[in-house]
Design an enzyme around this catalytic site. Structure first.
Site, short mmCIF file in Angstrom:
data_model
loop_
_atom_site.label_atom_id
_atom_site.label_comp_id
_atom_site.label_asym_id
_atom_site.label_seq_id
_atom_site.Cartn_x
_atom_site.Cartn_y
_atom_site.Cartn_z
N GLU A 215 0.85 -1.19 0.00
CA GLU A 215 0.00 0.00 0.00
C GLU A 215 0.89 1.24 0.00
O GLU A 215 1.78 1.38 0.84
CB GLU A 215 -0.91 -0.01 1.24
N ARG A 216 0.66 2.09 -0.98
CA ARG A 216 1.44 3.32 -1.15
C ARG A 216 2.93 3.01 -1.32
O ARG A 216 3.79 3.77 -0.87
CB ARG A 216 1.23 4.29 0.01
N LYS B 267 -4.17 0.09 13.90
CA LYS B 267 -4.98 1.15 13.29
C LYS B 267 -6.41 0.78 13.62
O LYS B 267 -6.93 -0.22 13.09
CB LYS B 267 -4.74 1.18 11.79
N GLU C 197 -10.64 5.02 8.96
CA GLU C 197 -10.82 4.68 7.54
C GLU C 197 -11.42 3.29 7.36
O GLU C 197 -10.94 2.48 6.56
CB GLU C 197 -9.48 4.79 6.80
N ARG D 180 -2.32 3.82 16.95
CA ARG D 180 -2.27 5.01 16.08
C ARG D 180 -3.35 6.04 16.41
O ARG D 180 -4.50 5.68 16.68
CB ARG D 180 -2.38 4.61 14.61
N ARG E 12 -11.52 18.01 10.02
CA ARG E 12 -10.76 16.75 10.16
C ARG E 12 -9.47 16.96 10.94
O ARG E 12 -9.05 16.07 11.69
CB ARG E 12 -10.47 16.18 8.76
N ASP F 58 -2.47 14.49 7.02
CA ASP F 58 -2.04 13.19 6.49
C ASP F 58 -0.79 13.31 5.61
O ASP F 58 -0.90 13.22 4.39
CB ASP F 58 -3.21 12.59 5.66
N GLU G 194 4.13 9.06 -0.91
CA GLU G 194 2.74 9.05 -1.35
C GLU G 194 2.29 10.43 -1.82
O GLU G 194 1.58 10.55 -2.82
CB GLU G 194 1.84 8.56 -0.20
N HIS H 205 -3.71 18.65 0.55
CA HIS H 205 -4.69 17.64 0.15
C HIS H 205 -5.41 18.00 -1.14
O HIS H 205 -6.64 17.93 -1.23
CB HIS H 205 -5.71 17.42 1.28
N TRP I 213 -12.49 13.64 1.96
CA TRP I 213 -11.51 13.13 0.99
C TRP I 213 -11.44 14.06 -0.23
O TRP I 213 -10.69 13.81 -1.15
CB TRP I 213 -11.87 11.70 0.55
C1 BDP Z 1 -3.17 7.53 4.07
C2 BDP Z 1 -3.00 6.52 2.96
C3 BDP Z 1 -3.69 5.21 3.27
C4 BDP Z 1 -3.23 4.71 4.64
C5 BDP Z 1 -3.50 5.78 5.68
C6 BDP Z 1 -3.00 5.42 7.07
O1 BDP Z 1 -3.53 7.05 1.77
O2 BDP Z 1 -3.38 4.31 2.24
O3 BDP Z 1 -3.90 3.53 4.97
O4 BDP Z 1 -2.82 6.96 5.31
O5 BDP Z 1 -2.01 6.00 7.49
O6 BDP Z 1 -2.29 8.59 3.84
O7 BDP Z 1 -3.59 4.58 7.73
#
Ligand code: BDP
Length: 726
Positions: free
Chosen positions: A185-186, A305, A309, A342, A354, A383, A411, A539, A561
């Site tokens: 991921e990323r 986490k 999300e 987290r 946010r 973020d 990212e 963002h 988002w």
């Molecule tokens: C965001 C990313 C996502 C991650 C999230 C995270 O886009 O893919 O899962 O952070 O930190 O920036 O949990």
């Protein structure tokens, strides 16, 4: 005609050229552990003389690894191996070990070095001059050896040494967002380096080299799987594979941690609930912890986490973050494990900015977490944007252990095609003054536990590592891995000094290369801020893939988002009002910080549109209107990439051809993408400002619909399990 025909002679020359070229080809796999040959004969001779003999008894695996590294490094740089000796030969001997391994010499390690520090010193032992690399523990020796090798890598004299060093942070951890199907991921550097299919039987050399590289900068932990975790990671099938990795890492002082899915008792254990206060759930986790420690006796702990999300968490069962974290902490405590919980939580059902949500959620729980819980906080409140002010939680929870989370994988910084040296971003956050304990309460000091010695301390970096030959995709992205390690060890180190070391170790000591390229690295992050998100914008990237510009995004899955949620451009102006007349996010900072950023006279330009909504004609410090200033920054940013390419072109011949060409090509891509960012953003914001782009600037290459219509498929960094669409 002589022995060789003309044709044959030509072939010979070609062959010779090919061999020379080969010698100068470097795919970057060795990272900063290149151990380049020292070619100046005089310099090499001095080192060889000083290092002619050594005393280095190595009984443990860690000492053996340190010794092998030392010999590999010296062989690479000096093409020689020192001779083992029992007696000290004055001026020509070095001694390596701990008081235990060097029993016969009665070595005393000075106070303050701790369990991971080391001393490298020129001293007298039995009246003989020698160099010692000593530590209390084997891993301290390993760190000492890597740093001793570094001195030679960067061509420092070693005849009068007096270095005493120790880490300032306890948990120095890489977080891999690697999925079990090997997507990352990323991740922009290929697939996951963990070859689950071939584990546990096959120990890839990469695991060893990964551990060596980490140990060389003092990284002592690795969370090997994605925070969007798959419950399967806790199954016996995977634990046995993880055991193999742990066995490799242990030799280099690295502990393994796992990201865990909060609903694992349901997903994996078949329970009806994952409620953290339920007795069967607690028992499930306690049994699971016992099982993990059976495989990995020095297992580090969990990263979680939760309720973020779409991930499950204690709130799913009507409980709090403290309930969830403490339950896991209790099952790990008997084994000395920790929970990294987290703080990256936000909810679009919460009608608040946010950027305020993590603080609102966590601040009330200050002092309520167990001693082996550490809250992992991203550097900024949104973020990992190209620039964010520091997260208001730093300093706001004096009775709770807090650790930093930086993102090494780019990212939001151009993936692995843009050269962005992140150390200036890290330093900007670390040196920011939170004022929470009066002037000088920097984020760095908060992290080091200066204000509460009882707390545990940590720093995590979201890894930028993959299966690419050069590990990180871009040869210069390796510098971010390196710099993270160095700053996790000591958060107050300077980005310039780190870049200097890295360039010399990775490429060459030639000042004609190091000095211009270091400048280029140090400016690179600001350049990227300029062509992506100048003056506090944030963002505004493409939706979901996060690739390229997307300031027009207004129809993502959730309002928070959308880019429009953050820039709030309208005919009146642009920016997010977070002052007391707006969302009042500023109230989460100490009064001094709030006053500074709330007041337009004192708020730095860098954070202007993060905290204020201003009219397009607002007069900036430069005398320009806000609109002209925005345009100026976008053009300056793209132009700086052009300058970067010119500097790099002059480096031809100073570094190997392979990496030279690779970087050259990457910079052309970066230039094209920076220009796209500039043109797309300027044209989009112009639809609100209705003001002209000054004539001194080149016209955007295409009209706005062209940029809005750009589509990207199969962008790297997505496609794993649990992939989110933010
Ligand atoms: C965001 C990313 C996502 C991650 C999230 C995270 O886009 O893919 O899962 O952070 O930190 O920036 O949990």
């Amino acid at each position: 005609m002589t022995k060789y025909s003309l044709k044959n002679r030509c072939l010979l020359v070609l062959l010779l050229l090919a061999v020379i070229n080969q010698a100068h080809a470097d795919n970057g796999y060795k990272l900063w552990l290149e151990y380049n040959r020292i070619t100046a004969p005089q310099q090499a001779a001095v080192y060889k003389q000083q290092l002619a003999y050594f005393i280095f008894p190595a009984a443990s695996d860690q000492l053996k690894a340190a010794k092998t590294e030392l010999l590999t490094g010296l062989d690479g740089m000096l093409s020689f191996i020192p001779r083992d000796t029992k007696a000290i030969i004055s001026g020509q001997t070095f001694i390596v070990g701990t008081p235990r391994s060097l029993k016969s010499l009665s070595i005393v390690v000075p106070d303050g070095i701790g369990s991971e520090g080391y001393l490298i010193k020129t001293t007298l032992i039995n009246q003989q001059k020698c160099t010692i690399i000593i530590a209390n523990t084997d891993v301290g020796v390993l760190y000492g050896v890597f740093n001793f090798l570094k001195l030679i890598q960067i061509h420092q004299p070693i005849n009068r040494l007096d270095i005493s060093d120790h880490p300032h942070i306890m948990y120095r951890v890489l977080d891999h967002w690697d999925n079990l199907n090997r997507s990352v991921e990323r991740g922009y550097a290929g697939s996951s380096i963990w070859n689950w299919h071939k584990l546990p039987g096959i120990v890839d050399q990469r695991y060893i080299d990964y551990a060596r590289a980490n140990a060389s900068v003092g990284i002592n932990g690795s969370v090997i799987n994605n925070v969007n975790a798959d419950a399967l990671i806790l199954s016996p099938q995977y634990l046995i594979k993880i055991q193999t990795l742990a066995n490799v890492f242990r030799v280099y002082g690295i502990k393994i941690y796992l990201s865990v899915k909060f609903s694992s008792p349901v997903d994996l254990g078949g329970l009806k609930t994952a409620d953290p206060l339920d007795a069967t759930v607690k028992k499930w986790w306690a049994d699971k912890a016992d099982e993990i420690y059976h495989y990995i006796p020095d297992f580090g702990g969990f990263l979680v986490k939760a309720n973020s999300e779409g991930q499950p968490g204690p709130q799913t069962y009507g409980r709090t973050h403290a309930d969830g974290a403490n339950m896991l902490a209790d099952v790990l405590a008997p084994h000395h494990g920790i929970v990294m919980w987290r703080a990256f939580v936000y909810d679009n059902n919460v009608p608040d900015d946010r950027s305020k949500q993590a603080y609102n959620e966590f601040k009330p729980f200050d002092g309520k977490f167990r001693d082996n819980v550490i809250i992992q906080v991203k550097n900024g409140p949104i973020d990992f944007q190209p620039r964010e002010p520091f997260h208001p939680l730093f300093g706001a929870m004096p009775n709770t252990s807090l650790m930093m989370e930086f993102q090494l994988t780019q990212e939001y910084l151009g993936f692995s095609t843009h050269l962005v040296y992140e150390a200036p971003l890290f330093a900007e956050c670390l040196q920011a003054d939170t004022y929470t304990q009066g002037k000088g309460s920097t984020v760095s000091r908060v992290l080091q536990g200066d204000f509460n010695k009882k707390l545990i301390t940590g720093m995590a970096g979201v890894a930028n590592i993959g299966s690419d030959l050069n590990w990180c995709g871009h040869p210069f992205a390796q510098a971010n891995w390196y710099a993270f390690g160095r700053m996790a060890w000591n958060p107050d180190q300077s980005p310039a000094a780190i870049a200097d070391d890295w360039l010399k170790m990775t490429f060459t000591n030639d000042a004609g290369f190091v000095s211009p390229v270091k400048r280029l690295m140090l400016e690179s992050r600001e350049n990227t801020v300029n062509y992506m998100t100048p003056l506090g914008l944030h963002h505004i990237m493409g939706v979901s893939t996060h690739y390229g510009p997307g300031p027009w995004v207004d129809n993502a899955g959730r309002p928070d988002w959308n880019a429009t949620y953050y820039h709030k451009a309208d005919s009146a102006g642009i920016g997010f009002n977070r002052t007391s007349t707006g969302s009042n996010a500023l109230s989460q900072y100490a009064p001094e910080v709030k006053a500074n950023w709330e007041n337009l006279q004192t708020c730095p330009d860098e954070y202007l549109l993060w905290f204020h909504h201003l009219s397009w004609t607002y007069k900036m410090r430069s005398g320009k209107s806000l609109w002209d200033e925005i345009v100026h920054h976008y053009y300056m940013g793209a132009d700086s990439v052009k300058q970067m390419t010119l500097t790099w072109n002059k480096m031809q011949g100073k570094v190997d051809a392979e990496r030279f060409t690779e970087v050259q090509q990457l910079m052309q891509t970066q230039l094209a993408e920076a220009t796209t960012w500039r043109d797309a953003c300027v044209l989009y914001f112009q639809t609100f400002s209705k003001m002209p782009i000054e004539a001194i600037y080149a016209k955007p290459e295409h009209p706005l619909p062209y940029y809005k219509g750009m589509k990207f498929y199969y962008v790297p960094g997505i496609g794993g399990n649990n992939y989110m669409t933010n």
